[in-house]
Enzyme design. Structure first.
Site, PDB file in Angstrom:
ATOM      1  N   ARG A 108      -1.539 -14.229  24.930  1.00  0.00           N
ATOM      2  CA  ARG A 108      -1.562 -12.885  25.496  1.00  0.00           C
ATOM      3  C   ARG A 108      -1.716 -12.973  27.012  1.00  0.00           C
ATOM      4  O   ARG A 108      -2.361 -13.883  27.546  1.00  0.00           O
ATOM      5  CB  ARG A 108      -2.748 -12.124  24.907  1.00  0.00           C
ATOM      6  CG  ARG A 108      -2.818 -10.631  25.237  1.00  0.00           C
ATOM      7  CD  ARG A 108      -1.706  -9.873  24.610  1.00  0.00           C
ATOM      8  NE  ARG A 108      -1.986  -8.424  24.564  1.00  0.00           N
ATOM      9  CZ  ARG A 108      -1.075  -7.488  24.621  1.00  0.00           C
ATOM     10  NH1 ARG A 108       0.202  -7.822  24.738  1.00  0.00           N
ATOM     11  NH2 ARG A 108      -1.398  -6.218  24.533  1.00  0.00           N
ATOM     12  N   THR A 381       9.020  -5.450  22.078  1.00  0.00           N
ATOM     13  CA  THR A 381       8.356  -6.510  21.342  1.00  0.00           C
ATOM     14  C   THR A 381       9.396  -7.042  20.363  1.00  0.00           C
ATOM     15  O   THR A 381      10.325  -6.340  19.983  1.00  0.00           O
ATOM     16  CB  THR A 381       7.113  -5.998  20.583  1.00  0.00           C
ATOM     17  OG1 THR A 381       6.204  -5.426  21.512  1.00  0.00           O
ATOM     18  CG2 THR A 381       6.410  -7.115  19.824  1.00  0.00           C
ATOM     19  N   THR A 399       6.246 -10.232  23.455  1.00  0.00           N
ATOM     20  CA  THR A 399       6.536  -8.930  24.042  1.00  0.00           C
ATOM     21  C   THR A 399       6.443  -8.948  25.558  1.00  0.00           C
ATOM     22  O   THR A 399       5.830  -9.843  26.143  1.00  0.00           O
ATOM     23  CB  THR A 399       5.555  -7.880  23.484  1.00  0.00           C
ATOM     24  OG1 THR A 399       5.929  -6.575  23.924  1.00  0.00           O
ATOM     25  CG2 THR A 399       4.132  -8.154  23.943  1.00  0.00           C
ATOM     26  N   VAL A 400       7.069  -7.926  26.174  1.00  0.00           N
ATOM     27  CA  VAL A 400       6.801  -7.568  27.569  1.00  0.00           C
ATOM     28  C   VAL A 400       6.249  -6.143  27.632  1.00  0.00           C
ATOM     29  O   VAL A 400       6.170  -5.542  28.689  1.00  0.00           O
ATOM     30  CB  VAL A 400       8.049  -7.695  28.464  1.00  0.00           C
ATOM     31  CG1 VAL A 400       8.413  -9.158  28.680  1.00  0.00           C
ATOM     32  CG2 VAL A 400       9.227  -6.903  27.904  1.00  0.00           C
ATOM     33  N   GLY A 472       6.948  -2.618  17.683  1.00  0.00           N
ATOM     34  CA  GLY A 472       6.739  -1.192  17.451  1.00  0.00           C
ATOM     35  C   GLY A 472       5.471  -0.635  18.045  1.00  0.00           C
ATOM     36  O   GLY A 472       4.996   0.416  17.624  1.00  0.00           O
ATOM     37  N   GLY A 473       4.860  -1.331  19.025  1.00  0.00           N
ATOM     38  CA  GLY A 473       3.644  -0.801  19.633  1.00  0.00           C
ATOM     39  C   GLY A 473       2.553  -0.637  18.593  1.00  0.00           C
ATOM     40  O   GLY A 473       2.340  -1.504  17.734  1.00  0.00           O
TER      41      GLY A 473
END
Length: 577
Positions: A108, A381, A399-400, A472-473
């Site tokens: 992360r 993502t 993800t970005v 998908g957040g």
């Protein structure tokens, strides 16, 4: 052309298939013959066929699943800049077949020293969404390149120069622009064209990316070459690092070379729990996903879902989601910075207590659930899944953050930086871009990792092993949840990937459902219970999954039909040695 194993399905299956996933008792009885000890080949599912094919080629060259993960991750970083890249981060859940051990690699992003909460407030003391989501202040220190180095050095067999070669070639030679890239660029164009480095990549031919054009990224190819040649130092020290720092600072941000050089991947113990006859291994904090999955499934296990009518099945799952997302908001953060009551939050006893607060016929308004912490007791993502012929497994999500991250490409590097700072609670109680709130546990601090919803997961029963995950957040968690329920109901990998979706996240207090996922009678019954239902949302998510059925020793893969460039493939032969 995309290639998938299994029969093609799509979200038009609608209510019938969704209800099957919620009704485990409807599944056929599993066979319990002596299970196979090794898969008959390999399977990879990812968000782009170029990444899937490159990963299989790495396996054929003698690599294992961890080598293939380097290849797939790097290729996705080239062909899915809308979703992930070297300027972002990710989580890698690994299963080593020889030792039987599971490992969680936390790559992360981390907060730079200058990123205090005050830096994201406007003159009136309100959160400044532009600074939080766009440009230099929105970017955390990237973690993905360090993860690729870690995977290659500690788990793989092949050198980085081999496993990164496909990504280098595709970055240099280019790949065809597809609809999601074109549409995403149009949505983010105003932000992206602020920055000269971004314009140099995406406006190289004079106009924005269009479907069918070839997108070439020679600077990114060179950055990948330096990573292959020099490992960690090829990205976090030297020329690339200098250019990253210079780009951020030139646009008004504050990064230092020391912060880049200090980045480290964290190796963490995965979170484990039991659901019915499945052992679930999943993401621990700083992901919120595993804790939420444990809560939702253990709460729901108190009901025989197969005996409930459709509306009550949805009601029970939504009430479990509501409580899990409430706890996510209050308690969870970076374990290196905050103390969390994880044993309590993931315990069956705690789930039983939450279950007792659910009225069987009435919705619990989210406003009635406490919004402050109790005392402590103790699309954007992408995902890929891999099983190799030795039984090694990788479930990885990277993800970005939002579409095209911060929008800022550092000139001369091809690296599109993330906008993950928005995943911190930059102002307590104020929702971020995904409508998710946070409090002190997820406040930014130098070197701290922002809370995530990424939920790479491995599930194992006596006769089946599956790896799955999704973008998908905040909806990632419920996508994976429905996937677990689908496998438990006896569905195949492609069926699981195509399941219609519902979601609730405590706040806003509304059930979200894809069009066709709930029929009119079910919606009406839920509304009568007091639920607010949005039953006509567009499709979301991009679940990628692979499965090994040990009872008949077969492999399968599922790639979400919502993503037309995704690919799941089985390679029947064992990799060459």
């Amino acid at each position: 052309m995309k290639t998938r194993c299994g029969s093609h399905r799509n979200a038009s299956w609608g209510l019938a298939l969704l209800l099957l996933a919620f009704a485990p008792g409807l599944a056929a009885q599993r066979q319990h013959a002596a299970p196979a000890t090794h898969p008959p080949g390999a399977a990879i599912a990812s968000g782009h066929a170029l990444a899937t094919d490159a990963g299989l080629a790495t396996l054929r060259a003698g690599g294992n699943a961890f080598d293939a993960a380097v290849t797939v991750s790097a290729v996705l970083s080239v062909v899915e800049p809308i979703s992930s890249g070297l300027g972002g981060g990710g989580f890698f859940l690994l299963h080593d077949a020889q030792s039987g051990k599971d490992v969680f690699l936390d790559a992360r992003e981390t907060a730079p020293e200058a990123a205090t909460p005050a830096a994201y407030l406007d003159r009136d003391g309100d959160l400044d969404p532009d600074r939080a989501q766009n440009g230099p202040w929105s970017a955390g220190i990237p973690g993905l390149p360090a993860a690729l180095v870690e995977l290659a050095g500690h788990y793989g067999r092949l050198p980085l120069r081999r496993t990164l070669a496909p990504a280098i070639r595709i970055a240099r030679e280019g790949f065809p622009v597809y609809a999601r890239l074109e549409k995403g660029y149009a949505a983010r164009r105003t932000v992206m064209e602020r920055y000269p480095g971004t314009r140099a990549v995406f406006l190289a031919d004079g106009d924005p990316p269009q479907v069918g054009e070839t997108l070439r990224q020679p600077d990114l190819a060179r950055t990948l070459e330096l990573l292959a040649e020099r490992g960690f130092d090829g990205f976090y020290r030297g020329d690339v690092a200098d250019r990253l720092v210079a780009a951020v600072n030139a646009e008004g941000g504050r990064w230092t070379a020391a912060e880049l050089a200090a980045y480290r991947v964290r190796t963490r113990e995965p979170l484990r729990f039991r659901y019915r006859d499945w052992d679930i291994t999943t993401a621990p904090p700083p992901s919120s996903g595993g804790v939420a999955l444990a809560q939702i499934l253990q709460i729901a296990a108190g009901w025989d879902l197969a005996q409930l009518d459709p509306a009550h099945r949805v009601h029970i799952l939504v009430e479990a989601m509501r409580r899990a997302y409430r706890d996510r908001t209050i308690y969870l953060g970076d374990p290196d910075f905050v103390t969390m009551p994880l044993a309590r939050l993931t315990s069956a006893d705690y789930a039983a207590g939450l279950r007792a607060t659910i009225h069987p016929d009435k919705a619990t308004p989210s406003a009635l659930l406490p919004g402050q912490p109790a005392p402590l007791e103790d699309e954007e993502t992408t995902h890929f899944s891999i099983i190799d012929a030795e039984g090694n497994i990788v479930s990885a999500t990277q993800t970005v953050n939002l579409l095209y991250g911060s929008g800022l490409v550092a000139p001369g590097t091809g690296v599109l930086l993330n906008d993950e700072m928005d995943d911190f609670a930059l102002k307590p109680g104020t929702p971020n871009a995904f409508g998710v709130m946070g409090f002190a546990a997820n406040a930014p601090a130098p070197g701290k990792r922002m809370l995530s919803s990424m939920t790479p997961t491995i599930m194992a029963s006596p006769d089946k092993i599956a790896a799955l995950g999704a973008p998908g957040g905040s909806r990632i968690i419920t996508e994976v949840l429905l996937g677990i329920l689908g496998y438990d109901a006896g569905l195949g990998a492609q069926q699981v990937a195509a399941l219609p979706r519902i979601h609730h996240q405590w706040w806003p207090d509304v059930i979200s459902a894809e069009a066709g996922a709930l029929d009119a009678a079910t919606v009406q019954a839920l509304q009568a219970m007091g639920h607010t239902v949005n039953a006509a949302e567009g499709p979301w998510g991009n679940l990628q999954t692979v499965a090994w059925d040990r009872s008949d020793n077969t492999l399968s893969g599922g790639s979400d039909p919502r993503n037309p460039v995704g690919s799941a493939r089985v390679q029947p032969q064992a990799p060459a040695r």
